[in-house]
Write a protein that holds these residues in place. Structure first.
Motif, PDB file in Angstrom:
ATOM      1  N   GLY A 149      75.190 -15.582 -54.667  1.00 36.84           N
ATOM      2  CA  GLY A 149      74.377 -14.839 -54.406  1.00 36.84           C
ATOM      3  C   GLY A 149      75.381 -13.369 -54.230  1.00 36.84           C
ATOM      4  O   GLY A 149      74.702 -12.219 -54.618  1.00 36.84           O
ATOM      5  N   ALA A 192      68.345  -7.445 -55.819  1.00 40.99           N
ATOM      6  CA  ALA A 192      68.416  -7.018 -54.590  1.00 40.99           C
ATOM      7  C   ALA A 192      69.884  -6.880 -54.193  1.00 40.99           C
ATOM      8  O   ALA A 192      71.157  -7.205 -55.130  1.00 40.99           O
ATOM      9  CB  ALA A 192      68.181  -8.220 -53.656  1.00 40.99           C
ATOM     10  N   TRP A 200      69.850 -16.577 -50.524  1.00 41.30           N
ATOM     11  CA  TRP A 200      70.368 -17.606 -51.334  1.00 41.30           C
ATOM     12  C   TRP A 200      70.784 -18.743 -50.122  1.00 41.30           C
ATOM     13  O   TRP A 200      70.781 -20.227 -50.548  1.00 41.30           O
ATOM     14  CB  TRP A 200      71.227 -17.746 -52.283  1.00 41.30           C
ATOM     15  N   ARG A 211      70.971 -10.692 -51.104  1.00 36.57           N
ATOM     16  CA  ARG A 211      70.723 -11.747 -52.043  1.00 36.57           C
ATOM     17  C   ARG A 211      71.627 -13.093 -51.552  1.00 36.57           C
ATOM     18  O   ARG A 211      71.037 -14.188 -51.549  1.00 36.57           O
ATOM     19  CB  ARG A 211      71.056 -11.460 -53.495  1.00 36.57           C
TER      20      ARG A 211
END
Lengths: 263, 622
Positions: B75, B22, B31, B27
């Motif tokens: 992330g 992603a 996260w 992302r």
């Protein structure tokens, strides 16, 4: 050479204009309204600093404008040092700062210390000031007045003119004394009196003034007690009117207050 | 195509082309959300259930927030760039050489610098919008924009916090210094590129936390989070402490990285005597950050524990003054963290625009260093209204004395301007305006250093105006000067000189009209932190608000102009100002190594005599 001469002329003109402006502001009153000798001291200190600094301000401002407009698209003079200019600059800036530290900083502060000397304040009017969220409570222990209020129940502060006043400042909530975390920092400020003092929970602070003029909130909105340190959402509403009155009017007010409290 | 100046180049990019993930920011958000939900639920539902079982408590929000920030950092790329390599895996992190590199973890100092520039600009606009809301409220003496004074105070707090910790402290250091310091000292990367990549992503986390603080409740303390008031408010202040922790950590990492970069990564021959003025300024300010930021972080952590444990360290049964002293011990050096890079930039831009040898360079350096050293000795002048009288004089003394090294910056610039061949460009104009504004800020500072005057003007609009003169008037104006000055380097394109000058005059007039009047409002009894004030101050406040809106529009105009010219401006020459510092002789594009080979510096950068020797020779290296 012609540049230095021209610059000097502009500098002189700017300095004169600046001094005239400072003088005009001083005549009007730098603090707008000054009802204590402390406020007058502050105004004097400020006028002194500004008067001395006007040539310095004028030098820099005229220099910024002059160099920006004058030194354009010509052959540049290349130099990286000028011992005399740097020497004068450094010595003068040190001298000015030492001057300001001696007068007015240290001298005016000493004046303030003197006001607070016990030997000079034997006949102080004592006003106990309690700050709570969000209200001022004034009491006069020498006159047996617990809470000075007007007929509507709003806190109000009456002071006689030409009198040393000792404000005893505390921050706590007399109605909720069971709450140890209920008090916050407030700041006791009467704009027309020219000074302020923070009130720290758990400590007692003093502020001394000498009133020198009959005035009141009714004629001058700067004659009000105003909390100046943020103390929560009610902070803007934490104000109370102040009345500086003649000593006979003050005694009349004391009588009226006693009657009000007795009833 | 992966290209990365910091050595994380994807030699085997082609092999990994098929790997899909992603977009890093998405992302990271995911996260962060997962981290918050898991840890918040764990704390509030399992470990530390409270009466009535609220889902979010002060403790769970704190722990959940820490998990969310770690999730966010991992992330956006810390997982691949920092964690996995730590355990011996190869670095698998492809930075595409297009716009996407600005939205992911990057170790390229130019990308990091631009990320900081974009983030600070965005937060400046948001916090500036908060200021516009405040000025809107103050147009009227009664409450009319906000529904209650607490909402107004929360807005004040968010405005101050974001402006301080994500614009003032960051814009010139995290932004322009990250981008230009390695270029100016002839290095191809900063000293700790992965640390630098990490530092930026803490900033949006902190900004978002502070802006979302009202979700937990109002906080009415302003940016100082004064105890004991902070202990009384609803829980919004928890997000203040957490957000500020993220933002200050970001600044701290930048400072560590830049200090080491300046000390150890200078090109051959770039001695301390030849170091550019901007690098001197950034070195001074980075040391200042390293000294003082940990101090305020500890104060805020203690204050946070005070709320969530809870203690009563700063209540009336504890010591409220301890909080104030700890705060201002950092609070005043912070002001110089903001303004020292601006002093340095004046001395950087003026010799180039004047094509004139820098005057009294050693005094300029001395000034920057002594301002840095003195700044730790003046802090208690914020406390004249609540300290012992006997403590006032030493702080009054040092506060007045700090104007001496500050004045050296003026000495250098004025000496350089005299007899120069000045190019009257937009950066020149902004620098001169910035110097004028700081002069006003400095003069009012001398007045405030005097205890007797301070006792009247403290906590009023006089002080408010004074520090806005030093921060907006000086640092923000210099920030715009730097943006125009380096735009040809950042984008390869030139701004419009007419529009640039219009923008400069616009913000200068609006700024001085708005904040100039505030001095008089302060004298006239206008105190701070009030949504409601006495009727007699309404006229001047209305007038201030009008000019404040004009100022807001002026800043918007400058940003739109710069953004437009960034993409559509006329292509610029390699060195449009004929500057001698190394960044003008380097490849500026992100993703490409700057110097190949490293330059050999032969002389200082500010010698504009016709007989001046050339600055560098390129040694034969591979």
């Amino acid at each position: 050479m012609i540049d230095i001469l021209l610059f000097a002329v502009f500098w002189l003109i700017a300095t004169l204009l600046g001094e005239w402006g400072v003088h005009a502001m001083e005549a009007r009153g730098l603090y707008y309204s000054a009802a204590t000798s402390q406020a007058l001291d502050g105004e004097k200190a400020m006028a002194f600093i500004l008067t001395v600094l006007v040539p310095v301000i004028a030098f820099i401002v005229v220099m910024l404008i002059y160099t920006a407009l004058r030194f354009r698209s010509r052959r540049s003079l290349q130099f990286r040092d000028n011992k005399m200019f740097i020497g004068i600059w450094v010595l003068l800036s040190i001298a000015l700062n030492i001057l300001f530290f001696v007068h007015p900083s240290a001298s005016a502060l000493e004046q303030m210390f003197n006001n607070e000397e016990a030997r000079l304040n034997r006949h102080d009017l004592i006003v106990n000031v309690t700050a709570r969220q969000w209200e001022w409570i004034f009491s006069y222990p020498q006159y047996g007045i617990q809470t000075a209020e007007d007929s509507n129940g709003n806190s109000t502060l009456y002071l006689p003119v030409n009198q040393n006043v000792r404000f005893v400042l505390r921050s706590y909530d007399p109605y909720h004394t069971y709450d140890p975390n209920g008090a916050v920092i407030h700041d006791f400020w009467i704009p027309a009196f020219g000074l302020k003092q923070d009130i720290i929970p758990g400590e007692t602070r003093l502020e001394y003034v000498h009133t020198n003029k009959i005035t009141s909130y009714d004629v001058d909105p700067m004659v009000r007690v105003q909390c100046a340190e943020v103390c929560g959402p009610g902070h803007p509403f934490m104000e109370a009117p102040v009345h500086v009155v003649s000593s006979s009017d003050f005694l009349k007010w004391v009588q009226a207050q006693r009657k009000l409290e007795a009833s | 195509m992966s290209a990365n100046a910091a050595g994380l180049s994807g030699a085997d990019t082609a092999k990994r082309q098929g790997r899909r993930m992603a977009p890093p920011v998405i992302r990271g958000l995911l996260w962060a959300a997962i981290g918050f939900l898991i840890f918040n639920t764990l704390v509030s539902q399992v470990l530390d259930r409270e009466l009535y079982d609220p889902f979010v408590t002060r403790v769970s929000a704190t722990v959940g927030w820490a998990a969310a920030v770690i999730g966010w950092l991992l992330g956006v790329g810390a997982w691949e760039v920092i964690v996995l390599p730590f355990f011996g895996h190869p670095v698998e992190w492809d930075v595409p050489n297009d716009w996407r590199r600005y939205f992911m973890f990057s170790t390229d100092h130019k990308v990091v610098g631009l990320q900081y520039i974009f983030t600070t600009t965005g937060s400046f606009l948001l916090a500036g919008f908060a200021a516009m809301m405040m000025r809107m409220e103050l147009m009227n003496a009664k409450l009319w924009v906000f529904t209650n004074p607490g909402a107004y105070l929360t807005t004040v707090g968010i405005h101050g916090t974001v402006m301080m910790f994500s614009v003032g402290t960051v814009a010139l250091v995290g932004g322009f210094a990250n981008y230009f310091i390695p270029l100016m000292i002839g290095a191809n990367s900063s000293a700790f590129p992965r640390l630098s990549g990490l530092s930026h992503w803490l900033l949006p986390a902190g900004i978002a936390t502070v802006f979302l603080s009202p979700l937990l409740g109002q906080w009415t303390t302003g940016w100082r989070a004064y105890a004991p008031l902070s202990g009384q408010d609803p829980s919004g202040i928890v997000f203040y402490y957490l957000g500020v922790f993220a933002m200050t950590t970001s600044s701290l990492l930048v400072a560590i990285n830049l200090t080491v970069t300046i000390i150890f990564k200078r090109a051959p021959g770039l001695t301390w005597n030849r170091l550019p003025m901007f690098a001197w300024g950034i070195l001074a300010v980075s040391l200042l950050t390293i000294i003082w930021v940990p101090e305020i972080q500890m104060t805020f952590i203690i204050s946070l524990l005070n709320l969530i444990v809870p203690f009563s360290l700063f209540e009336q049964t504890g010591s409220p003054l301890t909080y104030m002293e700890s705060f201002w011990l950092f609070g005043h050096p912070e002001v110089y963290i903001i303004v020292v890079p601006a002093f340095a930039l004046w001395q950087e831009i003026v010799p180039v625009m004047g094509q004139k040898t820098l005057f009294a360079r050693q005094w300029g350096v001395l000034g920057l260093v002594f301002v840095m050293l003195f700044s730790g000795l003046v802090w208690a002048h914020h406390m004249f209204t609540n300290m012992r009288n006997s403590e006032m004089l030493p702080f009054s003394f040092f506060t007045e004395m700090i104007s001496i090294p500050t004045g050296f910056s003026y000495l250098v610039v004025i000496g350089t301007l005299w007899g120069a061949r000045l190019k009257f460009s937009t950066p020149t104009l902004f620098v001169l305006m910035s110097m004028f504004n700081f002069l006003i800020g400095g003069i009012t500072g001398v007045l405030l250093a005097d205890p007797v005057i301070n006792l009247q003007t403290h906590d009023t609009f006089f002080v408010l105006s004074h520090f806005h003169y030093t921060v907006i008037g000086s640092m923000i104006f210099t920030w715009l000067a730097a943006a125009y000055y380096w735009l040809p380097k950042l984008s390869g394109r030139m701004y419009s000189e007419a529009l640039g000058k219009l923008g400069a005059i616009w913000v200068f007039v609006a700024f001085n009209s708005a904040f100039g009047q505030m001095f008089f409002a302060g004298f006239h009894g206008m105190n701070r932190w009030v949504a409601v004030y006495p009727q007699y101050l309404q006229n001047i406040n209305f007038s201030i608000s009008m000019f404040a809106f004009l100022l807001g529009l002026g800043f918007l105009f400058n940003f739109v102009h710069i953004a437009w010219m960034w993409n559509k401006g006329k292509p610029a020459e390699q060195n449009p100002w004929n500057g001698k510092t190394l960044e003008w002789h380097a490849t500026p594009k992100p993703g490409i190594a700057t110097f190949k080979p490293l330059p050999q510096v032969e002389t200082g950068f500010y010698d504009y005599r016709e007989s001046a020797p050339s600055v560098t020779t390129s040694p034969k290296r591979t």
